[in-house]
Design an enzyme around this catalytic site. Structure first.
Site, PDB file in Angstrom:
ATOM      1  N   CYS A  82       3.287  10.953 -17.933  1.00 46.59           N
ATOM      2  CA  CYS A  82       3.459  12.340 -17.646  1.00 46.59           C
ATOM      3  C   CYS A  82       4.716  13.081 -17.095  1.00 46.59           C
ATOM      4  CB  CYS A  82       2.336  12.800 -16.680  1.00 46.59           C
ATOM      5  SG  CYS A  82       2.785  12.202 -14.946  1.00 46.59           S
ATOM      6  N   CYS A 114      37.768 -24.483 -27.287  1.00 47.03           N
ATOM      7  CA  CYS A 114      37.775 -24.677 -25.865  1.00 47.03           C
ATOM      8  C   CYS A 114      37.326 -23.776 -24.978  1.00 47.03           C
ATOM      9  CB  CYS A 114      39.384 -24.780 -25.444  1.00 47.03           C
ATOM     10  SG  CYS A 114      40.101 -23.179 -25.679  1.00 47.03           S
ATOM     11  N   ASP A 174       1.892 -30.726  -2.499  1.00 50.04           N
ATOM     12  CA  ASP A 174       0.448 -30.361  -2.576  1.00 50.04           C
ATOM     13  C   ASP A 174      -0.412 -31.623  -2.497  1.00 50.04           C
ATOM     14  OD1 ASP A 174      -2.017 -28.509  -2.616  1.00 50.04           O
ATOM     15  OD2 ASP A 174      -1.962 -29.335  -4.869  1.00 50.04           O
ATOM     16  N   ASP A 233       0.706 -28.456  -8.617  1.00 46.77           N
ATOM     17  CA  ASP A 233       0.070 -28.368  -9.958  1.00 46.77           C
ATOM     18  C   ASP A 233      -0.810 -27.254 -10.057  1.00 46.77           C
ATOM     19  OD1 ASP A 233      -2.018 -29.717  -8.403  1.00 46.77           O
ATOM     20  OD2 ASP A 233      -2.880 -30.157 -10.083  1.00 46.77           O
ATOM     21  N   ASP A 244      -0.302 -23.101  -5.929  1.00 39.73           N
ATOM     22  CA  ASP A 244       1.043 -23.706  -5.960  1.00 39.73           C
ATOM     23  C   ASP A 244       2.088 -22.767  -6.268  1.00 39.73           C
ATOM     24  OD1 ASP A 244      -0.050 -26.093  -4.292  1.00 39.73           O
ATOM     25  OD2 ASP A 244      -0.447 -26.876  -6.318  1.00 39.73           O
TER      26      ASP A 244
END
Length: 798
Positions: free
Chosen positions: A16, A82, A484, A685, A689
């Site tokens: 809007c 380089c 964990d 995992d 976590d």
């Protein structure tokens, strides 16, 4: 403040006029904005602001609650020699309106550009061309053949050495007491093609650099060799007819030959650093055998669709990611996950495209194709890591930006100083040429990217994906590793961890419990049946099986009515187990789940007690021990109850255990460790976590975990072996050490070489050899990382 630019920003999320007004007010608050207008219909904002304001403008739009779509464009660059070249391309791309950031990698010869989604890639290609180089979109059709380029470079090197050999031969002959020199015309005939045919590449690149208002290695070589060649022409033209002047054709020719040799060896070495990518790409088979209406047909991989059923014969590579429908076999996934042992495959198991099928024939249904396959994602991650810049590279870039102008100034000062000291134009010019030749910034530019490419490549071969250079740079400083528990250090599947029988033998207790659990899909039932299979126990027939909701299960076994269930079931049956009560209390304190085996008829009594818990992963104890040997602290941050977490902590020897931690609080624990001054690695995992992985200095996602965890982590392990955690930190440390070694020698080389050349202690030929050797030595040092093997793979090899 830089000059003003007009930014056209596409705005997403406006609905809007109020939204447009809010965005416009946010943009006007950015310092330096001269004008801003927002069009709701076209969903665009036009802003007149300083050229470096794009980042602030994007942030202002985000703070207002809207977004500006961005795109990632990857370019392949030809012609860089380089670090100064890479810096010039970065600056050219960064000046384009709409480019958020640009990063150019000298070793991989690629540029990564983050820019507005509406920015046409042709503008990027034009900016690179204006800087004096050639670019094309990554994966676009290209006539470039790396092998053909190497062959052409090798031919140029051989021609250069052949032209230089007769010029250098009199120098060696003089050491043997033979005073002999080629006539001036012969020297001229040998030096001219070397200078203007083989050396044409240096003139072309130097001219492009000058047109762009900067300098590079090619400019130094072109100026140095041209000075030596021109001085020789002057001395030849002004020499008396009776005397043979000392000419310097051999210096310019040998310098060109040695620079070409150095670039050729450098190109070969750089190609070896990307060997990991080529090895992964080679895993993709070109064709597959598809089953269509009961018949076999051979099709191209590109023609496969999701859900196709493929026939994979013994010894073939799996054409795509999929699920086994029929057959039993093993898969060699070594180049994908780093797992050196074959992995068994049966119906329902997942297979990864590129892995090698073993001795069995399998029917596989495709589940992922093309860019969504595991192999494609691995290749993308390794490519991104190899193209990324470590934070330390920013220092190198700042040095490289001023390096060539400073060297030119030193060369002029050398020329002027020797002239003032009365050395004569000949000696002064030769010393200035030596400064120009030895001061090549190639080694400086290759020091960091070569090590990153080699380190991430060898890590990927062993199942460790280092996804960004920042994680690589920080990993060597890690002092605390937080884990964990479930799925990371433990299997995430319940196992029987304790067993106690009352009046019967323990194998009999397990056999009867397994008999009751036949056919059940409950996780605890699966744990009992697995234990029975491991002990080769034969289960008895079961009849009258009945589930007891919330309490357990009962049934008739060999003429007895037995039940297996909770403490509530034992209490309902009013059966006492005095001799097992102390064990039950102790195991409950460890956070174990208990099941009682009861005989309900003909003689009601307690037969035994089973305690279930999450079993430790193979290698978890070895991983913690390896971290302890390296002087690292280990922490366990788990949402499980205190008893279960403490039991795992004690079993593994973890330094600190934090239990009953909510997912949102895991990140707070990591932040607290960082606030205490520790560099923290978080290993997890699961989705819960992800915040902690993102909050840690180095996030490490375990293989088999969720995609969210993999995205939040800077390092991903392709298999769920905890021993890969110390291995990941080890290869990161070794790579960081190589970066430090390379930068040290690159800086020392220039710090020592330039003063020696300016003092007249190095002639141009020696300077050219030293310059070539510096680049090759830096890349060769990085390639030593290819010898690395994690301890886990060394054990398998033994």
């Amino acid at each position: 403040m830089s000059s003003l630019q007009t930014f056209d920003l596409p705005i997403h999320g406006m609905t809007c006029a109020g939204c447009a007004g809010r965005v416009e007010r946010a943009l006007r608050q950015v310092p330096g904005v001269q004008q801003s207008s927002v069009n709701l219909a076209s969903e665009q904002a036009r802003v007149l602001a300083p050229g470096e304001s794009l980042e602030q403008l994007l942030a202002a739009v985000e703070r207002a609650g809207y977004s500006v779509p961005l795109q990632q464009v990857e370019l392949e660059i030809d012609g860089m020699t380089c670090a100064s070249c890479a810096g010039r391309i970065e600056r050219a791309l960064g000046k384009l309106p709409g480019v958020r950031r640009a990063s150019v990698n000298l070793a991989s010869e690629r540029a990564q550009v983050e820019c507005l989604a509406e920015l046409d890639s042709s503008e990027l290609l034009a900016a690179v061309a204006a800087a004096g180089y050639h670019a094309r979109l990554r994966h676009a059709a290209s006539e470039r053949d790396p092998q053909a380029e190497l062959r052409r470079e090798r031919l140029h090197v051989l021609l250069g050495l052949l032209l230089a050999a007769p010029l250098v031969l009199p120098m060696f002959a003089e050491w043997l007491g033979l005073h002999w020199m080629l006539p001036a015309w012969a020297q001229f005939a040998l030096a001219t093609p070397a200078q203007f045919l083989l050396g044409a590449r240096f003139y072309v690149a130097a001219w492009k650099a000058l047109r762009a208002g900067t300098g590079n290695m090619d400019l130094l070589v072109a100026l140095g060799t041209s000075a030596g060649y021109g001085l020789s022409l002057y001395l030849w033209a002004t020499a008396s007819h009776h005397g043979m002047p000392h000419l310097y054709f051999e210096a310019s020719t040998v310098v060109i030959a040695l620079v070409l040799l150095g670039k050729y060896l450098e190109s070969r070495a750089k190609r070896q650093t990307s060997a990991a990518i080529r090895a992964l790409e080679a895993l993709r088979p070109e064709r597959a055998t598809r089953l269509q209406d009961g018949r076999e047909e051979e099709v191209a991989i590109a023609a496969l669709q999701l859900g196709d059923v493929l026939l994979v014969r013994p010894g073939e590579r799996f054409p795509a990611d999929g699920e086994v429908l029929e057959g039993h076999s093993q898969a060699d996934e070594a180049l994908i996950s780093g797992e050196s042992l074959p992995v068994s495959k049966a119906p329902g198991d997942r297979v990864t495209g590129g892995a090698i099928n073993g001795a069995g024939c399998l029917l596989v249904r495709t589940t992922a194709l093309g860019g969504e396959s595991v192999l494609a994602r691995i290749i993308r991650l390794v490519e991104d890591a190899q193209a990324a810049k470590a934070p330390i590279q920013k220092l190198v870039d700042r040095v490289s930006a001023v390096f060539v102008p400073v060297v030119l100034l030193i060369a002029l000062l050398t020329l002027a100083t020797w002239l003032l000291l009365g050395a004569g134009i000949e000696a002064a010019l030769i010393n200035a040429v030596a400064v120009l030749v030895i001061a090549c910034p190639c080694a400086l530019g290759l020091a960091t990217p070569a090590a990153i490419m080699a380190g991430t490549g060898v890590a990927a071969r062993h199942g460790i994906l280092i996804k960004d250079a920042q994680a690589l740079e920080l990993a060597h400083k890690v002092g605390v590793v937080a884990f964990d528990k479930t799925g990371t250090l433990t299997s995430g599947q319940p196992r029987i961890v304790h067993l106690a029988a009352a009046g019967i033998a323990e194998p009999e207790l397990l056999r009867l419990a397994g008999t009751l659990q036949q056919g059940s899909e409950h996780p605890l039932a699966q744990a009992v049946l697995l234990a029975c299979r491991e002990q080769n126990l034969s289960l008895a027939p079961l009849s009258g099986s009945q589930a007891l909701p919330g309490r357990g299960i009962q049934g008739d076994v060999e003429g007895r009515q037995l039940a297996l269930g909770s403490e509530r079931l034992r209490a309902e049956q009013q059966l006492q187990a005095t001799e097992l009560s102390d064990l039950a209390t102790e195991w409950e304190a460890e956070g174990r789940t208990l099941s009682w085996l009861l005989e309900l008829a003909p003689q009601p009594r307690v037969l035994g007690l089973l305690a279930f818990g999450d079993s430790l992963k193979d290698g978890a104890a070895a991983a913690i021990a390896a971290l302890r040997e390296r002087g690292l602290e280990s922490h366990l941050i788990s949402g499980d109850n205190a008893g279960s977490a403490q039991a795992v902590g004690r079993a593994l020897g973890i330094d600190e255990v934090h239990a009953q931690v909510l997912p949102a609080d895991k990140a707070a624990h990591v932040a607290a460790l960082k606030a205490a001054g520790a560099t923290v690695a978080m290993v997890g995992d699961g989705i819960n976590d992800a915040p902690a992985l993102a909050a840690a200095d180095v996030g490490i996602a375990m293989g088999g975990g969720t995609d969210v965890a993999m995205h939040a982590a800077g390092i991903s392990l392709m298999r769920g072996d905890p021993r890969l955690v110390p291995a990941a930190l080890d290869i990161s440390r070794r790579t960081w050490r190589k970066i430090q070694q390379n930068l040290f020698w690159a800086f020392v080389y220039n710090a020592v070489g330039i003063p020696l050349a300016a003092a007249g202690l190095l002639n141009p030929m020696v300077a050219g050899a030293a310059m070539a050797l510096s680049s090759v030595s830096v890349v060769s040092n990085a390639l030593l990382l290819n010898r690395w093997q994690p301890e886990i793979d060394q054990e398998h090899a033994a």
